[in-house]
Scaffold this active site. Structure first.
Site, short mmCIF file in Angstrom:
data_model
loop_
_atom_site.label_atom_id
_atom_site.label_comp_id
_atom_site.label_asym_id
_atom_site.label_seq_id
_atom_site.Cartn_x
_atom_site.Cartn_y
_atom_site.Cartn_z
N HIS A 377 0.41 6.95 -1.82
CA HIS A 377 0.46 5.64 -1.14
C HIS A 377 1.19 5.66 0.20
CE1 HIS A 377 -1.01 3.20 -4.59
NE2 HIS A 377 -0.51 4.21 -5.27
N LYS A 570 5.22 -9.76 4.25
CA LYS A 570 5.22 -8.45 3.60
C LYS A 570 6.65 -7.95 3.64
CE LYS A 570 2.10 -7.23 6.88
NZ LYS A 570 0.91 -6.54 6.43
N ARG A 571 6.94 -6.81 2.98
CA ARG A 571 8.28 -6.26 3.08
C ARG A 571 8.66 -6.07 4.55
NH1 ARG A 571 10.98 -4.74 -1.82
NH2 ARG A 571 12.45 -3.79 -0.39
N LYS A 576 6.23 -1.74 9.93
CA LYS A 576 5.33 -2.88 9.87
C LYS A 576 5.47 -3.80 11.09
CE LYS A 576 5.48 -2.93 4.76
NZ LYS A 576 4.09 -2.75 4.27
N THR A 681 -2.79 -4.52 1.56
CA THR A 681 -3.70 -5.26 0.69
C THR A 681 -3.65 -6.75 1.03
OG1 THR A 681 -1.94 -5.06 -0.94
CG2 THR A 681 -3.89 -3.72 -1.28
N LYS A 685 -6.42 -10.06 1.26
CA LYS A 685 -6.19 -11.39 0.68
C LYS A 685 -6.37 -12.48 1.73
CE LYS A 685 -3.02 -9.14 -2.45
NZ LYS A 685 -1.62 -8.69 -2.63
C1 475 Z 1 1.65 1.05 1.09
N1 475 Z 1 6.28 2.08 -2.33
C2 475 Z 1 0.56 0.04 1.39
C3 475 Z 1 0.12 -0.07 -1.05
O1 475 Z 1 -1.59 1.23 -2.06
C4 475 Z 1 -0.51 0.10 0.31
C5 475 Z 1 7.47 4.21 -2.31
C6 475 Z 1 8.60 4.90 -2.69
C7 475 Z 1 9.57 4.27 -3.40
C8 475 Z 1 9.39 2.95 -3.71
N2 475 Z 1 8.29 2.27 -3.35
C9 475 Z 1 7.34 2.88 -2.67
C10 475 Z 1 5.25 2.43 -1.58
O2 475 Z 1 5.12 3.51 -1.09
C11 475 Z 1 4.23 1.39 -1.34
O3 475 Z 1 4.35 0.26 -1.80
N3 475 Z 1 3.20 1.76 -0.63
C12 475 Z 1 2.16 0.80 -0.31
O4 475 Z 1 1.11 0.91 -1.25
C13 475 Z 1 -0.89 0.05 -2.18
O5 475 Z 1 -1.43 -0.94 0.51
O6 475 Z 1 0.00 0.34 2.64
O7 475 Z 1 2.70 0.92 2.01
#
Ligand code: 475
Length: 834
Positions: A377, A570-571, A576, A681, A685
């Site tokens: 991700h 978003k976060r 971002k 995502t 939405k």
């Molecule tokens: C992306 N979280 C989005 C979304 O695929 C994408 C990582 C390490 C530790 C704790 N949390 C994380 C993420 O990496 C994360 O939320 N990634 C997100 O996944 C679904 O749409 O672009 O930033």
């Protein structure tokens, strides 16, 4: 299926089998029953909270009946199952969703009203299930909805954190964190499975023992040093449709073992021995609040192993019931790793098969690899999980040995194929020879799974060129692919935007599009339909008014629904680029200030709306929140400009607030530095809810533009393939465009409060090489904003046609499509036949 009930007794069971809720009367009877018995209340002391709980229990009963049937069918058919391993699930509220998915919302609404309550009030009583940070956790929740709707035998496994993501308050413009205790009132949506408890060990040492009693040959086994129990809690996940399946989300909670430490107890250390026991519960106490960032804390590794060990135990127990040989394990079980958080599945499964079940290393390894798939991700270095060997060795000594062995065999095969290529060996190794040495979880995840996917086309290409470049050399490109993310239209259209869903249904002749989103395409037939377009506009105005009320309640600011609503939720993260957005707002403000009252009238009135949480330890992100709040205060109180420009920060962004915020946008912002946002995502939405996007060519925004037409997206900024070059040009000097210079001067001049507070934010751009290339993208961003104003102010029919065309072409972004791709490409499973 086997049963302990003697044949002659079964008639009674069948006669009194719990009946489904079908009519209003069924529901009302159950409701009163739950008020009087489950809650021990009566009509004389039933408040909204009790009424919410009784409604939920009644609806839950219905789900459980279906849940039981679904599980029995799945056991009987004994087909392959999917286990979606996610450290986070951002489920939001359950009750409204359950009513919508079962098709009972309308009758229940009437019932609730007949019983003397308002359904909307009861819905508001429910706390969000917020056991996730952001995109990754919400994606898992959307996928669960699609699994159930599409009839896949698929379970989610996660952790039942006592505290989810913190709740955010804004005090003097600063974020303050408070614990999210979502379990304050007993949670009607969970079923505790006291019969399902597994021991999980930590620490200890590795011992050599004879392979069987009396043998001379030795094998290694782990002797754990501390034991806790994993207790299962189940959450029913209803599919959409009157007769749909109900799947399961199983969350683990840590408990002390019942075995007392007698040595301590006897020597009078009663207190100490009880305290050690209580430590167990801290494992599942709290969700780590970082998004896209790896903090490398020992307790987090402990959480991960706790969850992986319990889930695998459960999976293996279920597999063993079928009495199949181990080699059939991958034909019965698919395990999907939602990022690297559950990567310990790989060494743990290998350990169980080799150390406990006596399989050979090679046999076991084939099973592991065939079973596991890995979804990445993020490409950002600071988010990639790495564990210092010291922590690992202490907590999981046997797993570390197994990882060393996996690495040894793997590197042996690499050196055969690429003799002498030491750089390659270093890069693909699971162990990073840094100081301290670390275990690279992403490499382990790639090596131990049969398929690796990214979450949007651009991102999936990027991981092959960056973080996994050398692993692609070793395994070949075919092991790597893409599944573009999706969202569930049940929650993100029907639940969040009932008015739009109703309008669409009226044109498409029913709700079928909610389970076949490509049907939206038929909306294009109504592009010339005046009445339809005016209703479309009414829906948007309704949603903007609904959001204005929320904003008033939460911030005190009154925003005007006739303004253009420009939303970024978003976060909060530098990548971002909320900072770029707020600099843009400031630029607009300065322009307004510098022109005459007459000239001001030419401006499109606009309100910039922000929401999102910053990780508690993320200094820069917190400064961004403070700046947004200070800017809001200045703008909203400036009588010269406030008719043209306002700004608000909505506190405590979560799923249920998103359901109000997203349908109200005219424009939403997805403006990450190209190449940094894996998918996004909320972009999907917002478009599905009839808002347009301003965005960079990043993540899934690229594919949204492809699907709905580039002319319907306000794109700007440098392309991902050029970002490195642009960054390199900052090495000695960052040149600010005069627009940004003006903004910085105003901030430096204390126009938005004490400039010292924002110096680090500005300095990271002007003096510390502007990693996120704000200075390079700023003018192009302003130009896109100008085009938005022009389009929005111009012929409004054109705007509405853009929105309708966009919605009509969003079919691809359903999580149903995404889940079908996983099923076919990675899991090799078909839906259960009903
Ligand atoms: C992306 N979280 C989005 C979304 O695929 C994408 C990582 C390490 C530790 C704790 N949390 C994380 C993420 O990496 C994360 O939320 N990634 C997100 O996944 C679904 O749409 O672009 O930033």
């Amino acid at each position: 299926i086997e049963s302990q009930i003697p044949l002659e007794s079964r008639e009674i069971w069948k006669k009194f089998a719990r009946k489904d809720i079908k009519t209003k009367e069924d529901f009302e009877k159950d409701f009163v029953n739950h008020v009087e018995t489950s809650l021990a209340r009566s009509m004389y002391n039933c408040d909204n909270l009790a009424a919410y709980q009784a409604s939920s229990l009644a609806i839950r009963d219905k789900l459980i009946i279906k849940w039981n049937q679904t599980q029995q069918t799945q056991t009987m058919l004994d087909q392959k199952r999917v286990y979606y391993m996610s450290f986070e699930f951002l489920m939001g509220r359950a009750m409204d969703n359950a009513m919508i998915n079962t098709g009972l919302r309308t009758p229940i609404k009437e019932s609730v009203s007949e019983l003397g309550f308002s359904l909307e009030d009861l819905i508001e009583e429910e706390p969000d299930i917020s056991i996730g940070n952001g995109g990754l956790g919400r994606l898992a929740a959307c996928y669960l909805d699609s699994f159930a709707t599409l009839n896949y035998a698929a379970w989610g496994y996660g952790i039942r954190y006592e505290y989810g993501i913190f709740s955010q308050k804004i005090v003097n413009g600063y974020q303050v964190e408070y614990p999210d205790y979502w379990l304050t009132y007993s949670n009607p949506w969970e079923i505790v499975r006291t019969e399902i408890q597994y021991p999980v060990d930590f620490y200890g040492y590795v011992e050599e023992v004879p392979v069987y009693e009396g043998a001379t040959e030795k094998k290694k086994v782990w002797v754990g040093g501390e034991r806790v129990l994993a207790l299962a809690y189940d959450f029913p996940v209803p599919g959409y449709g009157a007769d749909a399946n109900v799947n399961n989300l199983r969350l683990w909670s840590a408990r002390p073992t019942h075995e007392f430490d007698f040595a301590k107890f006897n020597s009078g250390e009663y207190q100490n021995s009880v305290e050690a026991q209580q430590r167990a519960e801290s494992i599942t106490a709290v969700l780590y609040p970082n998004d896209n960032f790896d903090a490398g804390k020992e307790l987090r590794l402990k959480q991960q192993y706790f969850w992986v060990a319990a889930s695998l135990h459960d999976i293996i127990r279920r597999f063993k019931k079928s009495k199949r040989p181990w080699r059939e394990f991958p034909d019965q079980v698919a395990i999907q790793l939602n990022d690297t958080h559950p990567t310990l599945c790989i060494p743990e499964l290998q350990r169980v098969l080799v150390d406990l079940e006596g399989l050979s290393w090679d046999e076991a390894w084939k099973i592991v690899v065939r079973t596991v798939g890995y979804t990445n991700h993020t490409v950002m270095q600071e988010a990639l999980e790495k564990w210092p060997l010291t922590i690992f060795q202490k907590l999981l000594p046997r797993h570390l040995e197994i990882i060393y062995d996996i690495n040894f065999y793997f590197l042996q095969s690499v050196s055969k194929k690429f003799p002498g290529d030491n750089n390659l060996m270093t890069s693909v190794s699971i162990i990073e020879e840094s100081n301290p040495k670390q275990v690279k979880m992403a490499n382990l995840a790639v090596i131990g799974s049969h398929y690796v996917n990214g979450v949007a086309a651009l991102h999936s290409d990027l991981i092959k060129l960056t973080i996994f470049k050398d692993l692609v050399k070793v395994f070949g490109g075919d092991k790597f692919g893409n599944v573009t993310n999706g969202i569930t239209p049940r929650r993100w259209l029907k639940q969040a935007n009932p008015k739009l869903a109703e309008l669409i249904s009226s044109k498409l002749g029913g709700d079928e599009y909610l389970s076949d989103l490509n049907l939206l395409k038929n909306l294009e037939k109504y592009l010339e339909d005046k009445e339809f377009k005016s209703k479309w506009q009414e829906v948007k105005t309704f949603n903007k008014t609904r959001l204005s009320k929320l904003v008033k309640d939460l911030t005190g600011y009154e925003i005007d629904p006739t303004f253009l609503f420009d939303i970024q939720v978003k976060r909060i993260h530098e990548y971002k680029r909320q900072q770029m957005n707020i600099f843009g707002v400031i630029y607009r403000y300065l322009q307004l200030k510098s022109c005459s009252p007459e000239e001001r009238k030419k401006f499109q009135p606009k309100v910039s709306i922000f929401a999102g949480k910053a990780a508690p330890g993320y200094y820069m992100a917190k400064r961004i929140i403070k700046l947004i709040n200070n800017v809001s205060q200045v703008l909203n109180n400036d009588p010269e400009t406030r008719e043209y420009l306002q700004c608000v920060f909505i506190p405590d962004y979560n799923v249920s607030k998103a359901e109000i915020i997203i349908p109200a946008s005219d424009i939403s912002e997805h403006i990450s530095t190209a190449g940094t946002e894996a998918s996004g995502t909320s972009n999907m939405k917002f478009v599905l809810n009839a808002g347009l996007l301003i965005g960079t060519l990043d993540g899934a925004t690229v594919e949204i533009a492809r699907e709905i037409g580039e002319e319907n997206v306000f794109l700007f900024g440098h392309l991902s393939e050029n970002v490195d070059k642009v960054r390199a040009s900052h090495l000695f000097d960052v040149k600010l465009p005069s627009s940004l210079e003006t903004v910085f001067q105003a901030i430096d001049g204390d126009v938005f409060g004490d400039s010292h507070e924002f110096k680090p934010l500005l300095d990271s751009i002007r003096h510390h090489s502007d990693f996120y290339i704000v200075s390079d993208d700023f003018n192009s961003y302003l130009e896109a904003q100008r085009l938005i104003d022009e389009t929005f102010k111009g012929d409004h029919d054109i705007w509405i046609r853009k929105c309708i065309t966009s919605v009509a072409n969003m079919g691809f972004f359903s999580s149903d499509r995404a889940v079908e791709e996983y099923a076919e490409m990675i899991w090799n499973i078909e839906p259960l036949s009903k």
